[in-house]
Motif scaffolding. Structure first.
Motif, mmCIF file in Angstrom:
data_model
loop_
_atom_site.group_PDB
_atom_site.id
_atom_site.type_symbol
_atom_site.label_atom_id
_atom_site.label_comp_id
_atom_site.label_asym_id
_atom_site.label_seq_id
_atom_site.Cartn_x
_atom_site.Cartn_y
_atom_site.Cartn_z
ATOM 1 N N THR A 37 0.836 -1.201 0.000
ATOM 2 C CA THR A 37 0.000 0.000 0.000
ATOM 3 C C THR A 37 0.868 1.246 0.000
ATOM 4 N N VAL A 38 0.280 2.338 -0.471
ATOM 5 C CA VAL A 38 0.992 3.613 -0.592
ATOM 6 C C VAL A 38 0.215 4.677 0.161
ATOM 7 N N ARG A 39 0.919 5.514 0.874
ATOM 8 C CA ARG A 39 0.275 6.625 1.591
ATOM 9 C C ARG A 39 -0.548 7.480 0.629
ATOM 10 N N GLY A 40 -1.772 7.802 1.049
ATOM 11 C CA GLY A 40 -2.595 8.698 0.261
ATOM 12 C C GLY A 40 -2.228 10.152 0.514
ATOM 13 N N GLU A 41 -2.979 11.047 -0.091
ATOM 14 C CA GLU A 41 -2.698 12.476 0.048
ATOM 15 C C GLU A 41 -3.171 13.035 1.381
ATOM 16 N N HIS A 42 -4.004 12.284 2.090
ATOM 17 C CA HIS A 42 -4.595 12.830 3.308
ATOM 18 C C HIS A 42 -4.629 11.766 4.409
ATOM 19 N N PRO A 43 -3.471 11.257 4.845
ATOM 20 C CA PRO A 43 -3.460 10.251 5.910
ATOM 21 C C PRO A 43 -3.906 10.851 7.241
ATOM 22 N N LEU A 44 -4.623 10.061 8.043
ATOM 23 C CA LEU A 44 -5.188 10.575 9.289
ATOM 24 C C LEU A 44 -4.299 10.319 10.495
ATOM 25 N N PHE A 45 -3.643 9.165 10.537
ATOM 26 C CA PHE A 45 -3.004 8.772 11.786
ATOM 27 C C PHE A 45 -1.753 7.914 11.605
ATOM 28 N N LEU A 46 -1.191 7.859 10.415
ATOM 29 C CA LEU A 46 -0.031 6.998 10.217
ATOM 30 C C LEU A 46 1.171 7.474 11.020
#
Length: 291
Positions: free
Chosen positions: A237-246
């Motif tokens: 998986t790849v980080r999206g443009e709007h991660p919440l809590f990674l």
């Protein structure tokens, strides 16, 4: 002495959720004190979507029991949530609390990294539905350090501890709270970003190999692929443009983005009103009769 906060999302007293929480507590090795909250007993009202908890004193304007829960969560050294499965999902009291989650951002610095674990309990094996996903989402979205979640089965009060699976799960969660969890089962495909194990499969959209499938992690919403490498399934998986809590920085950035929406709304208010006015008189609202 450390404090473990047990959030029990079951209305049943001395039921499997309550007993399981107490079993985890009894298996903790250090010096702990257990504090318990039964979520269905609380007056947790629906979110008003007013965003007032993101500004000024960052407190919700509603006068209910949310402040009590937040205080206990902030002061606890560890959090354990237990939910029963109702119609293939967690009892609604858990979601009712999570729906007020914007208020968690006022306590981000105190909640971030706090050890937390959870359990979903179902009466019939295989019929937990999306209860575990709700537990995983809750633990991530309260900004804690999600150290593990389990699914155990038991319908009758106390049944959850009558076989080997329940006590073993309690032992693993107790260990995770104090020492972090052991390495997850390598045979279970997981999101490499958040550790989630629940996915939604997406349309191919240009992927050619027959052994590759696009997916989205249902815990962190990151997109990626599932591929069979000849011996096991591998999720990438790849980080999206709007991660919440990674990361903690992600959580702070999301809080800032939420706060910026106020200015954006004021800037586009007239444009937005032009859209909503056209729907003002469409449909008939149904409301209960007044006595």
């Amino acid at each position: 002495m450390k404090t473990l906060l047990g959030l029990v999302a079951s209305p049943r007293k001395f039921g499997n959720c309550e007993i399981f929480v107490k079993e985890v507590y009894r298996r903790l090795e250090g010096s702990w004190h257990l504090r318990l909250i039964r979520l269905p007993e609380l007056d947790i009202r629906p979110c008003l979507a007013c965003y007032q908890c993101l500004f000024g004193s960052m407190k919700c304007v509603q006068k209910d029991d949310l402040a009590c829960v937040l205080k206990e969560m902030v002061q606890a050294d560890g959090i354990l949530v237990a939910v029963p499965t109702y119609f293939l999902g967690a009892n609604a009291s858990l979601k009712r609390l999570l729906d007020r989650g914007l208020s968690f951002y006022a306590h981000l610095e105190n909640l971030w990294g706090k050890p937390a674990v959870g359990v979903a309990i179902a009466g019939v094996k295989g019929l937990e539905g999306y209860s575990k996903l709700m537990v995983d989402s809750f633990l991530k979205l309260i900004l804690a350090d999600h150290r593990g979640s389990e699914v155990v089965y038991g319908a009758l009060p106390g049944e959850v501890l009558l076989n080997d699976d329940g006590p073993a799960a309690a032992r693993r969660l107790a260990k995770a709270l104090e020492h972090r969890a052991a390495s997850p089962d390598p045979h279970v495909p997981r999101c490499p970003l958040c550790g989630g194990d629940t996915f939604r499969f997406l349309a191919h959209q240009g992927i050619n190999p027959s052994n590759v499938r696009r997916l989205r992690c249902m815990t962190c919403s990151s997109e990626g692929t599932l591929q069979w490498n000849g011996t096991s399934f591998v999720v990438d998986t790849v980080r999206g443009e709007h991660p919440l809590f990674l990361t903690r920085e992600d959580a702070v950035a999301h809080r800032q983005w939420l706060q910026s929406m106020k200015d954006l709304f004021l800037e586009r208010r007239e444009e937005l009103k032009g859209v909503t006015r056209a729907y003002k008189d469409v449909g008939t609202w149904v409301r209960p009769p007044q006595d």
